[in-house]
Design a protein around this motif. Sequence first.
Motif, mmCIF file in Angstrom:
data_model
loop_
_atom_site.group_PDB
_atom_site.id
_atom_site.type_symbol
_atom_site.label_atom_id
_atom_site.label_comp_id
_atom_site.label_asym_id
_atom_site.label_seq_id
_atom_site.Cartn_x
_atom_site.Cartn_y
_atom_site.Cartn_z
ATOM 1 N N ILE A 60 0.834 -1.209 0.000
ATOM 2 C CA ILE A 60 0.000 0.000 0.000
ATOM 3 C C ILE A 60 0.866 1.256 0.000
ATOM 4 O O ILE A 60 0.643 2.197 -0.781
ATOM 5 N N THR A 61 1.862 1.298 0.874
ATOM 6 C CA THR A 61 2.735 2.480 0.936
ATOM 7 C C THR A 61 3.535 2.645 -0.354
ATOM 8 O O THR A 61 3.805 3.779 -0.772
ATOM 9 N N ARG A 62 3.898 1.548 -0.976
ATOM 10 C CA ARG A 62 4.629 1.644 -2.246
ATOM 11 C C ARG A 62 3.753 2.264 -3.324
ATOM 12 O O ARG A 62 4.197 3.142 -4.079
ATOM 13 N N ARG A 63 2.499 1.853 -3.407
ATOM 14 C CA ARG A 63 1.594 2.422 -4.412
ATOM 15 C C ARG A 63 1.315 3.898 -4.132
ATOM 16 O O ARG A 63 1.254 4.713 -5.057
ATOM 17 N N LEU A 64 1.135 4.243 -2.863
ATOM 18 C CA LEU A 64 0.900 5.646 -2.516
ATOM 19 C C LEU A 64 2.124 6.502 -2.818
ATOM 20 O O LEU A 64 1.986 7.656 -3.253
ATOM 21 N N ALA A 65 3.317 5.947 -2.591
ATOM 22 C CA ALA A 65 4.538 6.697 -2.900
ATOM 23 C C ALA A 65 4.687 6.907 -4.405
ATOM 24 O O ALA A 65 5.104 7.980 -4.861
ATOM 25 N N ILE A 66 4.348 5.884 -5.183
ATOM 26 C CA ILE A 66 4.429 6.013 -6.643
ATOM 27 C C ILE A 66 3.465 7.090 -7.138
ATOM 28 O O ILE A 66 3.806 7.910 -8.008
#
Length: 461
Positions: free
Chosen positions: A305-311
């Motif tokens: 989830i955090t990876r997608r939000l960071a992207i």
Amino acid sequence: MMFEELANDFPPEPFHIAILYSVPSLIQGIGSFLWIPLSLAVGRRPVLLLAASIHLIATIWAAFSTSFKSLLAAVCIMGAVQGAAMSVVLLIVIDLTFIHQRPSAIAMVWSFAGCVSPAALSLSQTLNPGREWRHFYHISIIPSSISLALIYFLFTETCFTRPTIAFNRHIIVQSAAEEVKIYDGWEQVPGATGARDTPQLPNQGIWKWSTRELKFWGKTSGGWKAMLACYPQILLCLLNPLVFWVTLLQAAIFGGMLILGQTYVQVLRSEPYLLPAYAINLVNVARALGSALSWPAAGLMVTRITRRLAISNKGVRDAEHYLPAFILPILTSALSLILYGLTAQHSWHWIWIYVSYVLSAFSFSSMATASTLWITEAFPRWAAPAMVVVSGISYIASFGISFSISPLIESQGYSGAGMEMACIILVVGLIGVPIAFWGKNLRQYIHGKWAFNEMGALRPQ
């Protein structure tokens, strides 16, 4: 269930036998105010060695106690040591991981701790079917001794200052908040004045190096000044609304877990269930299962989830990206309390008590992971003092909550007590909604006004 044997062995005391269940959480919370600041002065390894040594001595003390007061003192010492185990260990995990690895690593620690504890209780009850309490502490001496030996021989110091390095014709500097800056030359580095931080080459054999690493005591670059500087920051973190919110939420969820922990034996032994001791002990299996499920949910899923939000945020990872990690522990904690209360009040099938315990253990491990990630990423310059506040205050608050459980159940019943506690958790959890929208601006204001010392940061400077 060993409390019955304790009550038979000791005459009536000024303290109730059940205080052995609640007092360690108070001492564990108070211990957090010592262990984490001490690790900033002498390092992580000496603190763990000291804690493991004291735990072994306290276990032996408890095994050979001849009075209730002596046993209570030994259990309190073990509670204080456990404050080091689940606070300094998390700082070690932060030292050893990069930011993208941290959710999975911290979730693994909490999941493993939540699995090992009930597994050890189940094993001790299998080896000790008569529930003789001294035999339990005799068995506990073995894992305590093994833990001390493993820490001494296999664990090295992880708290050190990350040096400025030269790489590929550039100078790379890492700040206390893990921000990396790249300079073209040494003269551009603030405060360098031509100095060079060069790594120490291993000019001696591996055995000599290992022997040097086995020293018992040490000292960090900040020394005792870093420890003393941590306490004013603890006070500021206590006044910080974003840290205080997490502290309240974790205390509420832990308090909800105590409702189950203090009453499930009485419920399962009473009508209409009348379960035998071996069936009641299966609650430990439910605890282990719930804690095990928290690793993929609070670790692997939050990482994605955090990876997608960071992207979607142009590659920038903000602390607010970790707020979704609070959703599952809030909902599962409230659901476990409602389910347990309705089951105990209306005599539903006993399996729902075990299901509620799975949900409760899952929520506690997931909440501990989410709170650790949030406070360390939202306030990286205050990582150590913020962890003191969250872990210390939440355990101290749970001690106070434990005294209100019996009166609450007597007045409201199991159903009413469970629903009231669930409502408290949901209301406190909803505070995270405005934090998701306006928390970043508040964080930046707090950082700019109060972040004056970085000795307790993620990367001490």
